[in-house]
Design a protein around this motif. Structure first.
Motif, PDB file in Angstrom:
ATOM      1  N   VAL A 168       0.816  -1.213   0.000  1.00 42.35           N
ATOM      2  CA  VAL A 168       0.000   0.000   0.000  1.00 42.35           C
ATOM      3  C   VAL A 168       0.854   1.270   0.000  1.00 42.35           C
ATOM      4  O   VAL A 168       1.899   1.325   0.650  1.00 42.35           O
ATOM      5  N   LEU A 169       0.404   2.265  -0.750  1.00 43.59           N
ATOM      6  CA  LEU A 169       0.924   3.630  -0.668  1.00 43.59           C
ATOM      7  C   LEU A 169      -0.074   4.437   0.149  1.00 43.59           C
ATOM      8  O   LEU A 169      -1.277   4.428  -0.143  1.00 43.59           O
ATOM      9  N   LEU A 170       0.401   5.128   1.180  1.00 40.30           N
ATOM     10  CA  LEU A 170      -0.439   5.965   2.032  1.00 40.30           C
ATOM     11  C   LEU A 170       0.036   7.404   1.908  1.00 40.30           C
ATOM     12  O   LEU A 170       1.092   7.765   2.427  1.00 40.30           O
ATOM     13  N   ALA A 171      -0.740   8.202   1.201  1.00 36.75           N
ATOM     14  CA  ALA A 171      -0.371   9.597   0.954  1.00 36.75           C
ATOM     15  C   ALA A 171      -1.237  10.516   1.797  1.00 36.75           C
ATOM     16  O   ALA A 171      -2.467  10.469   1.717  1.00 36.75           O
ATOM     17  N   MET A 172      -0.610  11.352   2.610  1.00 38.94           N
ATOM     18  CA  MET A 172      -1.337  12.309   3.438  1.00 38.94           C
ATOM     19  C   MET A 172      -1.598  13.559   2.612  1.00 38.94           C
ATOM     20  O   MET A 172      -0.665  14.210   2.132  1.00 38.94           O
ATOM     21  N   LYS A 173      -2.869  13.908   2.472  1.00 38.54           N
ATOM     22  CA  LYS A 173      -3.274  14.973   1.567  1.00 38.54           C
ATOM     23  C   LYS A 173      -4.253  15.936   2.237  1.00 38.54           C
ATOM     24  O   LYS A 173      -4.727  15.694   3.343  1.00 38.54           O
ATOM     25  N   GLY A 174      -4.574  16.999   1.509  1.00 40.38           N
ATOM     26  CA  GLY A 174      -5.536  17.983   1.987  1.00 40.38           C
ATOM     27  C   GLY A 174      -6.873  17.829   1.311  1.00 40.38           C
ATOM     28  O   GLY A 174      -7.249  16.742   0.854  1.00 40.38           O
ATOM     29  N   GLN A 175      -7.594  18.932   1.195  1.00 41.83           N
ATOM     30  CA  GLN A 175      -8.965  18.900   0.689  1.00 41.83           C
ATOM     31  C   GLN A 175      -9.073  18.451  -0.764  1.00 41.83           C
ATOM     32  O   GLN A 175     -10.113  17.950  -1.186  1.00 41.83           O
ATOM     33  N   ARG A 176      -8.015  18.649  -1.535  1.00 44.42           N
ATOM     34  CA  ARG A 176      -8.082  18.343  -2.960  1.00 44.42           C
ATOM     35  C   ARG A 176      -7.742  16.888  -3.276  1.00 44.42           C
ATOM     36  O   ARG A 176      -7.542  16.524  -4.436  1.00 44.42           O
ATOM     37  N   SER A 195      -7.001  -0.862  -5.910  1.00 41.80           N
ATOM     38  CA  SER A 195      -8.036  -0.060  -5.251  1.00 41.80           C
ATOM     39  C   SER A 195      -7.450   1.254  -4.748  1.00 41.80           C
ATOM     40  O   SER A 195      -6.262   1.333  -4.414  1.00 41.80           O
ATOM     41  N   VAL A 196      -8.296   2.277  -4.711  1.00 35.53           N
ATOM     42  CA  VAL A 196      -7.923   3.583  -4.163  1.00 35.53           C
ATOM     43  C   VAL A 196      -9.068   4.050  -3.280  1.00 35.53           C
ATOM     44  O   VAL A 196     -10.231   4.035  -3.688  1.00 35.53           O
ATOM     45  N   GLU A 197      -8.741   4.447  -2.067  1.00 33.84           N
ATOM     46  CA  GLU A 197      -9.763   4.937  -1.145  1.00 33.84           C
ATOM     47  C   GLU A 197      -9.237   6.176  -0.427  1.00 33.84           C
ATOM     48  O   GLU A 197      -8.071   6.216  -0.017  1.00 33.84           O
ATOM     49  N   VAL A 198     -10.087   7.189  -0.300  1.00 31.15           N
ATOM     50  CA  VAL A 198      -9.729   8.403   0.426  1.00 31.15           C
ATOM     51  C   VAL A 198     -10.405   8.366   1.791  1.00 31.15           C
ATOM     52  O   VAL A 198     -11.634   8.303   1.888  1.00 31.15           O
ATOM     53  N   HIS A 199      -9.603   8.393   2.845  1.00 34.01           N
ATOM     54  CA  HIS A 199     -10.126   8.356   4.213  1.00 34.01           C
ATOM     55  C   HIS A 199     -10.074   9.750   4.828  1.00 34.01           C
ATOM     56  O   HIS A 199      -9.034  10.423   4.771  1.00 34.01           O
ATOM     57  N   ASP A 200     -11.160  10.186   5.417  1.00 31.48           N
ATOM     58  CA  ASP A 200     -11.190  11.436   6.174  1.00 31.48           C
ATOM     59  C   ASP A 200     -10.898  11.102   7.632  1.00 31.48           C
ATOM     60  O   ASP A 200     -11.721  10.466   8.307  1.00 31.48           O
ATOM     61  N   VAL A 201      -9.737  11.518   8.107  1.00 34.02           N
ATOM     62  CA  VAL A 201      -9.303  11.183   9.464  1.00 34.02           C
ATOM     63  C   VAL A 201      -9.386  12.427  10.348  1.00 34.02           C
ATOM     64  O   VAL A 201      -8.772  13.454  10.051  1.00 34.02           O
ATOM     65  N   ASP A 202     -10.150  12.331  11.424  1.00 40.13           N
ATOM     66  CA  ASP A 202     -10.315  13.423  12.386  1.00 40.13           C
ATOM     67  C   ASP A 202      -9.840  12.916  13.744  1.00 40.13           C
ATOM     68  O   ASP A 202     -10.617  12.387  14.536  1.00 40.13           O
ATOM     69  N   LEU A 203      -8.559  13.076  14.002  1.00 49.00           N
ATOM     70  CA  LEU A 203      -7.947  12.443  15.164  1.00 49.00           C
ATOM     71  C   LEU A 203      -8.515  12.943  16.490  1.00 49.00           C
ATOM     72  O   LEU A 203      -8.672  12.174  17.439  1.00 49.00           O
ATOM     73  N   TYR A 204      -8.790  14.236  16.574  1.00 52.18           N
ATOM     74  CA  TYR A 204      -9.261  14.815  17.831  1.00 52.18           C
ATOM     75  C   TYR A 204     -10.765  15.104  17.830  1.00 52.18           C
ATOM     76  O   TYR A 204     -11.266  15.750  18.758  1.00 52.18           O
ATOM     77  N   VAL A 212      -6.242  10.770   4.019  1.00 52.60           N
ATOM     78  CA  VAL A 212      -5.244   9.739   3.730  1.00 52.60           C
ATOM     79  C   VAL A 212      -5.706   8.983   2.489  1.00 52.60           C
ATOM     80  O   VAL A 212      -6.775   8.365   2.489  1.00 52.60           O
ATOM     81  N   VAL A 213      -4.903   9.055   1.442  1.00 55.60           N
ATOM     82  CA  VAL A 213      -5.208   8.326   0.207  1.00 55.60           C
ATOM     83  C   VAL A 213      -4.535   6.962   0.302  1.00 55.60           C
ATOM     84  O   VAL A 213      -3.315   6.869   0.360  1.00 55.60           O
ATOM     85  N   GLU A 214      -5.350   5.924   0.319  1.00 54.53           N
ATOM     86  CA  GLU A 214      -4.864   4.546   0.427  1.00 54.53           C
ATOM     87  C   GLU A 214      -4.874   3.907  -0.960  1.00 54.53           C
ATOM     88  O   GLU A 214      -5.935   3.671  -1.537  1.00 54.53           O
ATOM     89  N   VAL A 215      -3.698   3.664  -1.488  1.00 50.56           N
ATOM     90  CA  VAL A 215      -3.535   3.121  -2.837  1.00 50.56           C
ATOM     91  C   VAL A 215      -2.945   1.720  -2.716  1.00 50.56           C
ATOM     92  O   VAL A 215      -1.817   1.553  -2.242  1.00 50.56           O
ATOM     93  N   ARG A 216      -3.695   0.709  -3.142  1.00 52.54           N
ATOM     94  CA  ARG A 216      -3.237  -0.675  -2.986  1.00 52.54           C
ATOM     95  C   ARG A 216      -2.880  -1.285  -4.329  1.00 52.54           C
ATOM     96  O   ARG A 216      -3.582  -1.104  -5.309  1.00 52.54           O
ATOM     97  N   ARG A 217      -1.763  -2.025  -4.324  1.00 52.95           N
ATOM     98  CA  ARG A 217      -1.325  -2.737  -5.524  1.00 52.95           C
ATOM     99  C   ARG A 217      -1.800  -4.176  -5.488  1.00 52.95           C
ATOM    100  O   ARG A 217      -1.855  -4.777  -4.427  1.00 52.95           O
TER     101      ARG A 217
END
Length: 217
Positions: A168-176, A195-204, A212-217
């Motif tokens: 997996v590639l895990l890319a930390m991204k913003g709103q775009r 597969s590609v999935e965009v996760h909205d992470v709200d830690l607090y 977090v863009v999760e890109v799986r090979r």
């Protein structure tokens, strides 16, 4: 921390709250020391901007944990463009069971990463003074992480050759992030992404999202 660091408020950078401890787990104490080191030397060494100090703990150090839920159960991790050590150092603290490779081409940042790894006694960290492209064919891992390195289409070309099949590639991204995924679709197909999935992470749980863009090979 004593001396000039304490006088300048470095010791106040860390939030010793229950939620931060829950997020960072076993990595909390090391992350606290890392944050203090960054607060004391980061601006001077060109690692963080002067406006980042007030939000250093939550926005940068703890924020690095946003990718942790998507890491593999075992194996190795490559953090590309490690810079100040975000997220690579934090993830190495949280997951001492993973072999963590920090890839950084700028020598002054390589020196910093080496110093931090030694200070925190991170035996699971290897620092590579290299461009990521130069490691193609030499280094492969179950996971690759990147924070604020490049747009996803370019980042995919740099990093997917390092991702083992099934990894997996895990890319930390913003709103775009969703727009970047669309733009990178052709590149992702060429690398056999499944597969590609965009996760909205709200830690607090405060509305401050990290994508977090999760890109799986």
């Amino acid at each position: 921390m004593t001396g000039a660091g304490s006088e300048s408020g470095v010791s106040d950078v860390v939030e010793h709250d229950a939620r931060s401890r829950e997020i960072l787990g076993r990595g909390f104490d090391g992350a606290a020391t890392f944050a203090q080191m960054l607060a004391a030397e980061g601006e001077l060494r060109g690692l963080i901007g002067p406006r980042e100090l007030p939000r250093l703990w939550r926005r940068h150090v703890v924020n690095s944990a946003a990718v942790a839920p998507y890491l593999p159960a075992s194996g190795s991790l490559v953090d590309v463009g490690s810079g100040a050590g975000l997220p690579g150092i934090v993830l190495a603290l949280m997951r001492p069971d993973l072999q963590v490779h920090l890839v950084e081409p700028m020598q002054r940042r390589v020196s910093w990463l080496t110093e931090v790894s030694e200070r925190l006694e991170l035996g699971n960290v290897v620092v590579h003074a290299s461009r990521v492209e130069d490691l193609h064919g030499e280094l492969v891992a179950e996971a690759v992480t990147a924070r604020a390195v490049a747009a996803l289409d370019k980042l995919a070309r740099w990093t997917l050759p390092l991702v083992r099949l099934g990894g997996v590639l895990l890319a930390m991204k913003g709103q775009r992030a969703p727009e970047e995924v669309t733009k990178a679709s052709g590149v992702l197909r060429r690398f056999g992404v499944t597969s590609v999935e965009v996760h909205d992470v709200d830690l607090y749980d405060d509305g401050d999202l990290t994508r977090v863009v999760e890109v799986r090979r």
